[in-house]
Scaffold this motif. Structure first.
Motif, mmCIF file in Angstrom:
data_model
loop_
_atom_site.group_PDB
_atom_site.id
_atom_site.type_symbol
_atom_site.label_atom_id
_atom_site.label_comp_id
_atom_site.label_asym_id
_atom_site.label_seq_id
_atom_site.Cartn_x
_atom_site.Cartn_y
_atom_site.Cartn_z
ATOM 1 N N LEU A 57 30.938 47.207 16.914
ATOM 2 C CA LEU A 57 29.671 47.029 16.213
ATOM 3 C C LEU A 57 28.883 48.326 16.132
ATOM 4 N N MET A 58 29.170 49.264 17.042
ATOM 5 C CA MET A 58 28.501 50.563 17.028
ATOM 6 C C MET A 58 29.327 51.633 16.322
ATOM 7 N N ASP A 59 30.450 51.246 15.756
ATOM 8 C CA ASP A 59 31.352 52.201 15.106
ATOM 9 C C ASP A 59 30.947 52.379 13.647
ATOM 10 N N MET A 60 29.961 53.248 13.433
ATOM 11 C CA MET A 60 29.451 53.509 12.094
ATOM 12 C C MET A 60 29.602 54.995 11.776
ATOM 13 N N PRO A 61 29.569 55.388 10.501
ATOM 14 C CA PRO A 61 29.641 56.818 10.173
ATOM 15 C C PRO A 61 28.529 57.579 10.877
ATOM 16 N N LYS A 67 28.393 59.342 17.942
ATOM 17 C CA LYS A 67 29.224 58.127 17.939
ATOM 18 C C LYS A 67 29.729 57.818 19.344
ATOM 19 N N PHE A 68 30.182 58.849 20.053
ATOM 20 C CA PHE A 68 30.692 58.644 21.406
ATOM 21 C C PHE A 68 29.599 58.084 22.323
ATOM 22 N N ASN A 69 28.421 58.684 22.279
ATOM 23 C CA ASN A 69 27.326 58.223 23.138
ATOM 24 C C ASN A 69 26.920 56.782 22.813
ATOM 25 N N GLU A 70 26.842 56.469 21.527
ATOM 26 C CA GLU A 70 26.409 55.134 21.106
ATOM 27 C C GLU A 70 27.437 54.072 21.517
ATOM 28 N N MET A 71 28.704 54.375 21.311
ATOM 29 C CA MET A 71 29.733 53.390 21.650
ATOM 30 C C MET A 71 29.890 53.250 23.161
ATOM 31 N N LEU A 72 29.749 54.358 23.894
ATOM 32 C CA LEU A 72 29.836 54.275 25.354
ATOM 33 C C LEU A 72 28.681 53.443 25.903
ATOM 34 N N LYS A 115 19.038 52.244 14.751
ATOM 35 C CA LYS A 115 20.374 52.509 15.290
ATOM 36 C C LYS A 115 20.690 51.633 16.486
ATOM 37 N N THR A 116 19.654 51.119 17.158
ATOM 38 C CA THR A 116 19.897 50.283 18.332
ATOM 39 C C THR A 116 19.998 48.801 17.976
ATOM 40 N N MET A 117 19.792 48.451 16.704
ATOM 41 C CA MET A 117 19.908 47.044 16.329
ATOM 42 C C MET A 117 21.334 46.512 16.508
ATOM 43 N N PRO A 118 22.385 47.262 16.134
ATOM 44 C CA PRO A 118 23.738 46.760 16.438
ATOM 45 C C PRO A 118 23.984 46.630 17.938
ATOM 46 N N LEU A 119 23.380 47.518 18.737
ATOM 47 C CA LEU A 119 23.537 47.434 20.188
ATOM 48 C C LEU A 119 22.862 46.172 20.727
ATOM 49 N N GLN A 120 21.686 45.864 20.187
ATOM 50 C CA GLN A 120 20.997 44.632 20.587
ATOM 51 C C GLN A 120 21.856 43.416 20.273
ATOM 52 N N PHE A 121 22.427 43.400 19.059
ATOM 53 C CA PHE A 121 23.254 42.263 18.672
ATOM 54 C C PHE A 121 24.517 42.181 19.522
ATOM 55 N N ALA A 122 25.121 43.338 19.840
ATOM 56 C CA ALA A 122 26.337 43.336 20.660
ATOM 57 C C ALA A 122 26.058 42.731 22.030
ATOM 58 N N ALA A 123 24.916 43.093 22.629
ATOM 59 C CA ALA A 123 24.571 42.552 23.951
ATOM 60 C C ALA A 123 24.366 41.040 23.887
ATOM 61 N N LEU A 124 23.686 40.576 22.848
ATOM 62 C CA LEU A 124 23.444 39.143 22.715
ATOM 63 C C LEU A 124 24.713 38.393 22.317
ATOM 64 N N PHE A 125 25.580 39.058 21.586
ATOM 65 C CA PHE A 125 26.838 38.440 21.164
ATOM 66 C C PHE A 125 27.725 38.139 22.372
ATOM 67 N N ILE A 126 27.902 39.146 23.244
ATOM 68 C CA ILE A 126 28.742 38.898 24.421
ATOM 69 C C ILE A 126 28.043 37.947 25.384
ATOM 70 N N MET A 127 26.730 37.945 25.394
ATOM 71 C CA MET A 127 25.992 36.996 26.230
ATOM 72 C C MET A 127 26.315 35.561 25.824
ATOM 73 N N LEU A 152 36.623 50.175 26.280
ATOM 74 C CA LEU A 152 37.041 51.565 26.471
ATOM 75 C C LEU A 152 38.262 51.895 25.618
ATOM 76 N N GLY A 153 39.179 50.922 25.509
ATOM 77 C CA GLY A 153 40.351 51.145 24.664
ATOM 78 C C GLY A 153 39.964 51.381 23.219
ATOM 79 N N TYR A 154 39.034 50.544 22.727
ATOM 80 C CA TYR A 154 38.606 50.735 21.340
ATOM 81 C C TYR A 154 37.841 52.046 21.186
ATOM 82 N N LEU A 155 37.033 52.395 22.189
ATOM 83 C CA LEU A 155 36.283 53.649 22.133
ATOM 84 C C LEU A 155 37.231 54.836 21.991
ATOM 85 N N ALA A 156 38.276 54.853 22.807
ATOM 86 C CA ALA A 156 39.241 55.953 22.734
ATOM 87 C C ALA A 156 39.940 55.987 21.377
ATOM 88 N N TYR A 157 40.350 54.807 20.925
ATOM 89 C CA TYR A 157 41.023 54.722 19.617
ATOM 90 C C TYR A 157 40.119 55.224 18.501
#
Length: 728
Positions: A57-61, A67-72, A115-127, A152-157
């Motif tokens: 969800l954080m993998d955007m152009p 990108k690394f910081n946001e996905m981590l 930029k943090t809206m996808p992060l908010q949704f990701a946290a609530l999604f896994i919740m 982490l696997g997806y982050l590396a990929y």
């Protein structure tokens, strides 16, 4: 009528970053799932899949380091949420408390920007996906570990793929800016069309300018951050030539009303419309070439069109001499023709920019470009300082927490086997910071869910092999990010198929469960709708500060333009910064207006005046851009002292007018008499100045600038009075 969004056209969709992003995410998520499935059981593989999906969800152009910081951040935060919720799941009251707290603090994260809206949704999604897992402590840690591994696997990929495709992504984002510039020019062309409403065209210009500014900023972020690669040289010079062309197009604004009034039946308007529309298609060919990593070759010949226009102007000159056409109309037509010639030359330079790289210094001057780039701070103090009753983010976070609490209570009381996580997930998806966004998401989500449930039900009825279901899961996973910012209804449909297939693969279910989830969706949508009216942050409350920002930035822009025109600065760096800030402020105000118009009528204030206020400020930018090119075009026999005196007086008058408009907001209810903006001719020009070829054009443009500044005062007062009435 404007063409569809470029990325919805099949010719360009497969070359766009939307398609590439969807394909990259689907390949990573499903590929990682299949890899794990080869060594482990299906539940483990699906947990890894969800970890990868949340990270995607954080993998955007974005620049690679960003990108690394946001996905981590997403991996670590979502893993912590998954562990926390899994550990609390066996204790119902503790689980509910945890869900409410996570919902609140996750929603507070949007204080840091979009930029943090996808992060908010990701946290609530896994919740929501973890809330019904009744696990032992050991199983909870194992579950979170698999989730972390997937993330982490997806982050590396993603980082590896993005590194190899970094230039390709830059090309796609730059091309998107060019396509949006094409749409902007199309709107300009229709200003010459008598069949189009001029006021509506101005509104569309302002709206498109907001979109264009956003895409240009995305291009800046990718091209100007970090170390520049040799292979990016062409992209850099195309980017700068695009910005030059944009300013030229901005300067082509003319007195369209006068042209329509005096030349309604003349062929010249149709000729202008045709050549500007042709220019739009010409820029579009450059965008096509950039998406395909090709050099663009100039194929459009404007010679015949300009020749016909010159002949038509010759006829107008004769009509003017005979008294059939006023001199004012002829002056506007000549100026418009000259600007079109400059635009044609700029498009030719844009074509050349795609063909070969220039010298490094010619492409990227030794300048600190940080003022043009977004500066993001994630200090905790920003979060805590927003925890007050006046903060829209704080009120939104409370709304989300209360809505989720009600969703949990409703799920526990339903007569059928309700899926609390599905109700909560629907609330999370629909309930957004603004009423406008919530309203749009509700409509698209309901439609997409119905279609998605029907498609998934049919699919599960005929297909039972996990491998085939994974293939369909791949398609759905690719479609979600591909259409998320293009056509959310398509993304909602794909997301429904995606989640239902994931759940079915994880816990095979019967057909009636899908119908129950459809009912849960409507319940969640109803709750989200109700809570969109709870602790609302209506847009009109933010208008005073947004208007103050526009007026302040406009004053600074006028002062920077004055210094540039008077050659007090060595370059236009400060001018460009001030122009960007003004356009950003206008974009913020215009976006608030659009959102307000989606709110209940009782919550709408001074919509027409706000719209005109935005348009008048936008026209000020156009007038200043016109003055720059006017002085450049009429450099011969330039009367420096006389022009400098005119420009200094004009800038002083406009700055005074903007200060007066701002004082309305500094001291509500105390309005001074109009002044400054009404300035016109002040005495005779210096000897010989009136003989200069650009003198009358300069005076005319300055008078238009004065008139728009005066209108800014008028609309500012009207808006203030409308809001003051509400407060009383």
């Amino acid at each position: 009528m404007l063409p569809m969004h470029y990325a919805l056209d099949l010719r360009t969709f497969i070359f766009s970053h939307y398609f590439y992003t969807g394909l990259r995410i689907a390949t990573g998520v499903i590929g990682l799932t299949c890899l794990v499935l080869f060594y482990a059981d299906l539940p483990t593989a699906m947990t890894v899949c969800i970890g990868a999906l949340c990270t995607s969800l954080m993998d955007m152009p974005s620049p690679l380091w960003h990108k690394f910081n946001e996905m981590l951040a997403s991996v670590l935060l979502c893993s912590a949420v998954a562990l926390m919720v899994s550990l609390c799941a066996p204790v119902p009251w503790l689980l509910d408390l945890t869900l409410i707290l996570v919902s609140f603090f996750a929603s507070m994260m949007i204080v840091y920007g979009k930029k943090t809206m996808p992060l908010q949704f990701a946290a609530l999604f896994i919740m929501t996906l973890s809330m019904e897992n009744t696990l032992t402590t050991r199983q909870a840690f194992a579950h979170s570990g698999y989730f972390l591994a997937g993330g982490l696997g997806y982050l590396a990929y993603s980082m590896v793929v993005s590194w190899f495709l970094r230039s390709r992504i830059k090309q796609q984002v730059l091309a998107e800016s060019l396509f949006e510039l094409t749409r902007y020019i199309d709107i300009k062309a229709d200003c010459y069309d008598m069949r189009s409403d001029l006021a509506e065209q101005f509104n569309m210009l302002v709206r498109q300018q907001i979109v264009l500014a956003d895409k240009q900023q995305a291009s800046r972020e990718l091209l100007l951050r970090g170390h520049q690669l040799g292979q990016d040289a062409v992209l850099l010079q195309v980017h700068f030539k695009m910005l030059d062309l944009y300013e030229l197009v901005l300067a082509t604004h003319t007195d369209y009303a006068a042209l329509r009034r005096y030349l309604a039946d003349a062929e010249i308007l149709n000729l202008f419309h045709a050549i500007v529309a042709k220019a739009a298609r010409d820029v579009e060919t450059v965008a096509y070439a950039v998406t395909r990593k090709r050099a663009s070759v100039e194929e459009v010949d404007y010679g015949l069109d300009l020749g016909i226009i010159d002949a038509a102007i010759g006829q107008l000159e004769r009509d003017c001499a005979a008294g059939k056409v006023p001199q004012e109309a002829l002056t506007v037509v000549r100026a418009s023709r000259n600007k079109m010639v400059e635009v044609v030359a700029a498009i030719a330079e844009l074509h050349l920019a795609t063909q070969a790289p220039a010298a490094p210094m010619a492409i990227l001057p030794a300048t600190d470009w940080r003022p043009f780039l977004s500066q993001q701070r994630y200090a905790l103090g920003v979060l805590f300082s927003s925890m007050n009753w006046e903060s829209p983010v704080f009120r939104f976070s409370l709304r989300v927490a209360m809505a989720i609490l009600l969703g949990l209570l409703v799920a526990d009381s339903l007569p059928y086997a309700a899926h609390g996580y599905w109700i909560v997930l629907t609330i999370v998806i629909i309930l957004k910071p603004s009423f406008s966004m919530t309203k749009q998401r509700r409509s698209d989500r309901l439609t997409g869910t119905v279609i998605g449930c029907v498609l998934t039900s049919a699919l599960l009825h005929f297909v039972h092999a996990p491998a085939i279901l994974l293939a369909f899961l791949f398609l759905a996973t690719a479609a979600v990010p591909a259409f998320l910012y293009l056509k959310y209804r398509y993304a909602a449909t794909a997301a429904t198929v995606q989640i239902l297939l994931q759940i079915n693969l994880l816990v095979p279910s019967t057909a009636h469960v899908i119908s129950e989830r459809l009912a849960d969706t409507f319940i969640g949508a109803l709750i989200a709708t109700v809570f969109s009216f709870v602790l609302p942050s209506w847009e009109y409350r933010a208008l005073p500060q947004l208007i103050r920002n526009v007026l302040t930035d406009n004053q600074r822009y006028i002062e920077a333009a004055r210094d540039l025109l008077l050659k007090r600065n060595g370059d236009d760096f400060v001018y460009r910064i001030c122009r960007k800030r003004l356009l950003d402020s206008l974009a913020g105000l215009s976006s608030a207006l659009v959102r307000m118009l989606d709110e209940p009528p009782s919550k709408q204030r001074a919509a027409e005046d706000i719209n005109l206020f935005v348009v008048q400020n936008y026209l000020v930018v156009s007038h200043v851009a016109s003055l720059r090119f006017l002085l450049r075009r009429h450099a011969q026999n330039f009367p420096g002292d006389a022009v400098s005196a005119e420009l200094q007086q004009a800038s002083a008058d406009v700055v005074q007018a903007l200060a007066q408009a701002r004082s309305v907001w500094d001291k509500p209810g105390h309005h001074k008499a109009d002044g400054g903006a009404n300035a016109a001719d002040k005495g005779e020009p210096a000897p010989g100045a009136s003989a200069w070829s650009g003198w009358h054009l300069l005076k005319r443009r300055i008078n238009l600038l004065h008139e728009d500044a005066r209108q800014i005062i008028v609309h500012s007062k009207s808006i203030a009075q409308a809001l003051q009435t509400v407060d009383e």
